[in-house]
Enzyme design. Sequence first.
Site, PDB file in Angstrom:
ATOM      1  N   THR A  40       0.827  -1.216   0.000  1.00 10.87           N
ATOM      2  CA  THR A  40       0.000   0.000   0.000  1.00 10.87           C
ATOM      3  C   THR A  40       0.862   1.266   0.000  1.00 10.87           C
ATOM      4  O   THR A  40       0.505   2.272  -0.618  1.00 10.87           O
ATOM      5  CB  THR A  40      -0.943  -0.014   1.222  1.00 10.87           C
ATOM      6  OG1 THR A  40      -1.725  -1.217   1.163  1.00 10.87           O
ATOM      7  CG2 THR A  40      -1.873   1.176   1.218  1.00 10.87           C
ATOM      8  N   HIS A  49      -1.806  15.077   4.526  1.00 18.24           N
ATOM      9  CA  HIS A  49      -3.079  15.756   4.770  1.00 18.24           C
ATOM     10  C   HIS A  49      -2.957  16.798   5.877  1.00 18.24           C
ATOM     11  O   HIS A  49      -2.153  16.637   6.806  1.00 18.24           O
ATOM     12  CB  HIS A  49      -4.138  14.729   5.177  1.00 18.24           C
ATOM     13  CG  HIS A  49      -4.574  13.843   4.049  1.00 18.24           C
ATOM     14  ND1 HIS A  49      -5.452  14.251   3.079  1.00 18.24           N
ATOM     15  CD2 HIS A  49      -4.245  12.567   3.733  1.00 18.24           C
ATOM     16  CE1 HIS A  49      -5.656  13.278   2.218  1.00 18.24           C
ATOM     17  NE2 HIS A  49      -4.926  12.233   2.585  1.00 18.24           N
ATOM     18  N   VAL A 172       6.133 -14.141   7.792  1.00 21.75           N
ATOM     19  CA  VAL A 172       5.720 -14.747   9.053  1.00 21.75           C
ATOM     20  C   VAL A 172       4.458 -15.569   8.793  1.00 21.75           C
ATOM     21  O   VAL A 172       3.449 -15.047   8.318  1.00 21.75           O
ATOM     22  CB  VAL A 172       5.443 -13.657  10.119  1.00 21.75           C
ATOM     23  CG1 VAL A 172       4.923 -14.277  11.416  1.00 21.75           C
ATOM     24  CG2 VAL A 172       6.708 -12.842  10.378  1.00 21.75           C
ATOM     25  N   LYS A 249     -16.413  10.962  -1.709  1.00 25.01           N
ATOM     26  CA  LYS A 249     -15.383  11.971  -1.467  1.00 25.01           C
ATOM     27  C   LYS A 249     -14.949  12.681  -2.739  1.00 25.01           C
ATOM     28  O   LYS A 249     -14.222  13.660  -2.688  1.00 25.01           O
ATOM     29  CB  LYS A 249     -14.166  11.302  -0.845  1.00 25.01           C
ATOM     30  CG  LYS A 249     -13.987  11.610   0.613  1.00 25.01           C
ATOM     31  CD  LYS A 249     -12.739  10.918   1.045  1.00 25.01           C
ATOM     32  CE  LYS A 249     -12.188  11.465   2.330  1.00 25.01           C
ATOM     33  NZ  LYS A 249     -10.950  10.809   2.670  1.00 25.01           N
ATOM     34  N   CYS A 436       9.247   6.454 -21.060  1.00 28.07           N
ATOM     35  CA  CYS A 436       9.434   5.115 -21.662  1.00 28.07           C
ATOM     36  C   CYS A 436       9.277   4.008 -20.620  1.00 28.07           C
ATOM     37  O   CYS A 436       9.339   2.834 -20.961  1.00 28.07           O
ATOM     38  CB  CYS A 436      10.770   5.022 -22.400  1.00 28.07           C
ATOM     39  SG  CYS A 436      12.143   4.440 -21.410  1.00 28.07           S
ATOM     40  N   CYS A 441      16.310   1.797 -20.102  1.00 27.19           N
ATOM     41  CA  CYS A 441      17.337   1.702 -19.060  1.00 27.19           C
ATOM     42  C   CYS A 441      17.308   0.417 -18.233  1.00 27.19           C
ATOM     43  O   CYS A 441      18.305   0.098 -17.576  1.00 27.19           O
ATOM     44  CB  CYS A 441      17.286   2.913 -18.136  1.00 27.19           C
ATOM     45  SG  CYS A 441      15.768   3.054 -17.196  1.00 27.19           S
TER      46      CYS A 441
END
Length: 485
Positions: A40, A49, A172, A249, A436, A441
Amino acid sequence: MLDVCIIGGGVIGTAISRELSRYQLQVRLVEKNEDVGTETTKANSGIVHGGYDAKHGSLKGFFSAKGNAMYPQLEEELHFGYRQTGSFVVAFNETQEIELDRLLENGTKNGARGLSIISGDEAREMEPHLSKSITKALLCATAGVTSPYELAVALAENAVKNGVEFSFHTEVNGVEKTDDHFVLHTNQGPIEAKIVINAAGLYADRVSAMIGEDNFTITPRQGQYVLLDKDQSFMTDTVIFQAPENGSKGVLVTPTVHHNILVGPNSDYIDEKGDVATTSEVISRIMEAGRKSIDAINTRKVIRSFAGNRATSSKHDFSIGETAVKGFVNVAGIESPGLTSAPAIAVHVADILKEMGVEMVADPNFDPTRKAYQRIAGMSGSELKNLIAEDPAYGRVICRCETISEGEIVDAIHRGLPITSVDAVKRRTRAGMGRCQGGFCAPRVMEIISRETGLSMEEIEKQGKGSYLLTKRTKDALERGGQDA
Ligand SMILES: Cc1cc2nc3c(=O)[nH]c(=O)nc-3n(C[C@H](O)[C@H](O)[C@H](O)COP(=O)(O)OP(=O)(O)OC[C@H]3O[C@@H](n4cnc5c(N)ncnc54)[C@H](O)[C@@H]3O)c2cc1C
């Protein structure tokens, strides 16, 4: 035996690791993927914020206002990329204007700073590309943007410098409580620790259930985005939210810390925690909604789309604290504004450990600073000349789109965390982030990783989980009659 084992190398786990490195404790962070900040933490809006949105009285409200205030000093110490851009919540009608008043009142109670309501014209004076339909805006002068994965890397590198160990590719699978400590069962063997901190993001419910604490669930709530080319940065240098209406929202349009424009996200519950696929239907919906704020948003300027999943808890707030199992601390349900809150949550977790009776002796050798990268893009001619004279690798450009030199890549590889993937280099240096998207690269980055780490080209992954880019040399494949080619 470790004093503390942290499960999860997102922004929360890495912030806690850095905070605990201030003390004379033996700390290790275990992460199932190949690097920090790969879930995430790498796929969100990147906004620091202001702290006015989350409900007053909630942990989200408390930690976001506190975390926001910590960012300027954190940037000064760690150089991960942060700009205080300010934000607008824009209203298009009277109902939404009432929402702005509510947010102002809520934010003031949370301790958010720099809030005021301005007219649509005043907002357009600051950002001329804003829609003419905007009637009012809530300005938050203290909001900003950051690079979330660079922050996680910076926190981790600073923690390593101060003695924390990091174990990647370490998942774990079970937790056992003995009389006075825990045994973590991992795919790399057992790990013993007196204290365990569960910062496993979307999987924090599963890790908590391993010690029988199964009183909450985490449901993934997806957000998809489009990223626009840097030549679109004229649109806005302020974060633009839309006022909430009918529980929705709205979509935001924001500059990134590196001067791209980001549009998104949607907010839809999904079944699979690891599902980060984007769809053309959602992307079209996002672009359409974004154009309400700035109608110059141009589909042809999209350089990539991506998705991230919010760890939405059945408890509807962050869950932070020692569980009924003594010594096991949950830091769970850290959805937005978790990035903003991370530094404040980390300090709070250190306080929890003190309350638990852990001996927290300050380490006199703790160094809060991390060396900034020498970025050749944007350097003056004379600065560049001096740098190349010192180290010629800064004169060899590897990523043409973003102007990243070999010197920057070599520096990224030797900062204490193991580097085994092309994306780990990309997150640190931006090699492969341009138009690109690494087409030119990536092979050169692989050669440099191989040379600097001793890994063979076949061992280097794109982004962990066995995502190998090469299986064998063409010559070897041809010698076998092209059977595997
Ligand atoms: C769409 C979207 C937009 C957002 N926008 C913002 C924003 O603008 N501002 C803001 O403040 N916040 C925002 N957030 C929230 C923010 O991104 C999160 O709060 C934050 O990244 C959570 O970090 P984390 O460390 O808890 O989780 P993660 O980054 O997911 O890290 C958890 C880590 O634990 C590891 N792990 C899991 N299980 C195990 C195991 N069993 N063994 C070992 N390792 C394990 C995972 O591999 C992962 O790396 C947004 C989130 C989303 C999805």
